[in-house]
Design an enzyme around this catalytic site. Structure first.
Site, mmCIF file in Angstrom:
data_model
loop_
_atom_site.group_PDB
_atom_site.id
_atom_site.type_symbol
_atom_site.label_atom_id
_atom_site.label_comp_id
_atom_site.label_asym_id
_atom_site.label_seq_id
_atom_site.Cartn_x
_atom_site.Cartn_y
_atom_site.Cartn_z
ATOM 1 N N SER A 32 0.897 -1.274 -0.022
ATOM 2 C CA SER A 32 0.072 0.139 0.085
ATOM 3 C C SER A 32 0.912 1.214 -0.054
ATOM 4 C CB SER A 32 -0.840 -0.052 1.428
ATOM 5 O OG SER A 32 -1.468 1.189 1.373
ATOM 6 N N TYR A 87 -3.681 -2.894 9.101
ATOM 7 C CA TYR A 87 -3.344 -3.350 7.715
ATOM 8 C C TYR A 87 -2.078 -3.070 7.031
ATOM 9 C CZ TYR A 87 -3.836 -2.723 2.398
ATOM 10 O OH TYR A 87 -3.793 -2.686 1.265
#
Length: 286
Positions: free
Chosen positions: A172, A185
């Site tokens: 990410s 996450y």
């Protein structure tokens, strides 16, 4: 948009001026024709889009995902288009099932040349709502990190023996500039990034490379529940799939948006300023 035109010039602005200059390493077809490419999370979104492009380019695509119906549909799409594809339904949260699937793939195909660790789980929950939810961190680590590590440990011995391998990890952009509210996450993706850095130090002379893609926002089912992203600049799954394919062709060590990489530089120089910027972003609801 060109296949590499996804690079960001600002935090949420797509680069419409084309790809950054860099040395060409050939085409996708040259990189994958006759190669066995394993893609996790291949039933939808980024994984599905990348798998279809890879099949069209001549790869033998090995699709792994939990949802069997969607996985079979993606496989049929590749085969109907003239490609080679095989579906392997598997819940990657299940360690035993994951290891059995890897063993089956290796038995069926004799090895994997390129691994795309794309499967992932995202959770948005701020700290003050997480005190009694340690399981959020456990389940994101189970899928985003441990399942990907099992995949790598399964295919890397063959890659090293054949002296060829590519591992693509879809991470990410928040791994570059921080992800307040997404701590579980982002931490799980950071763990995958770090273990790959260590692996790369051992395999570089064997022509086995690792690429970390710090992927910006993509319009997938993963972000659909968050209304804040409905109008945000983002990539389509097809554009993100082409980013994955570019990583296979060029195999850089890292790929990411310019803003994120600059933020990481600021963080290295002045952590206090970077922390303040992250706090402002979280407080403003971004």
């Amino acid at each position: 948009m060109t296949s590499t035109g996804w690079w960001f010039q600002a935090k949420h602005a797509l680069d419409t001026r084309g790809p950054f200059p860099r040395r060409r390493r050939g085409t996708l077809a040259e990189a994958v024709t006759g190669r066995r490419v394993l893609v996790t999370g291949a039933s939808s979104g980024i994984g599905r889009a990348a798998a279809i492009d890879l099949g069209a380019a001549g790869a033998t695509v090995l699709l792994v995902a939990r949802r069997e119906t969607e996985l079979d549909e993606a496989t049929r799409t590749i085969v109907t288009g003239g490609g080679k594809a095989f579906a392997y339904p598997c819940d990657l949260n299940d360690a035993a099932a994951t290891e059995a699937t890897i063993a089956r793939i290796l038995d069926d195909h004799g090895g994997v040349d390129i691994l795309v660790n794309n499967a992932g789980r995202s959770i948005r929950r701020p700290l003050d709502q997480s005190y009694d939810r340690a399981h959020d961190f456990e389940r994101t680590m189970r899928l985003n990190y441990l399942a990907a590590v099992r995949m790598m440990l399964g295919v890397l011995p063959g890659m090293r023996e054949r002296r060829y391998g590519r591992v693509i990890n879809v991470l990410s952009a928040a791994n570059l500039f921080g992800g307040p509210g997404y701590s579980a996450y982002v931490a799980s993706k950071a763990a995958l990034d770090e273990v790959s850095t260590s692996f790369q130090g051992e395999t570089l002379s064997e022509n086995v490379t690792f690429t970390s893609i710090y992927m910006p926002l993509v319009r997938t089912a993963m972000v659909a529940p968050d209304n804040r992203y409905l109008k945000a600049a983002s990539l389509s799954p097809e554009e993100a799939g082409r980013v994955v394919c570019d990583a296979i062709v060029h195999h850089p060590r890292r790929m990411g948006p310019t803003f994120g990489r600059l933020t990481r530089l600021v963080d290295a120089i002045s952590t206090e300023r970077a922390d303040a910027a992250r706090h402002r972003r979280f407080a403003s609801g971004i």
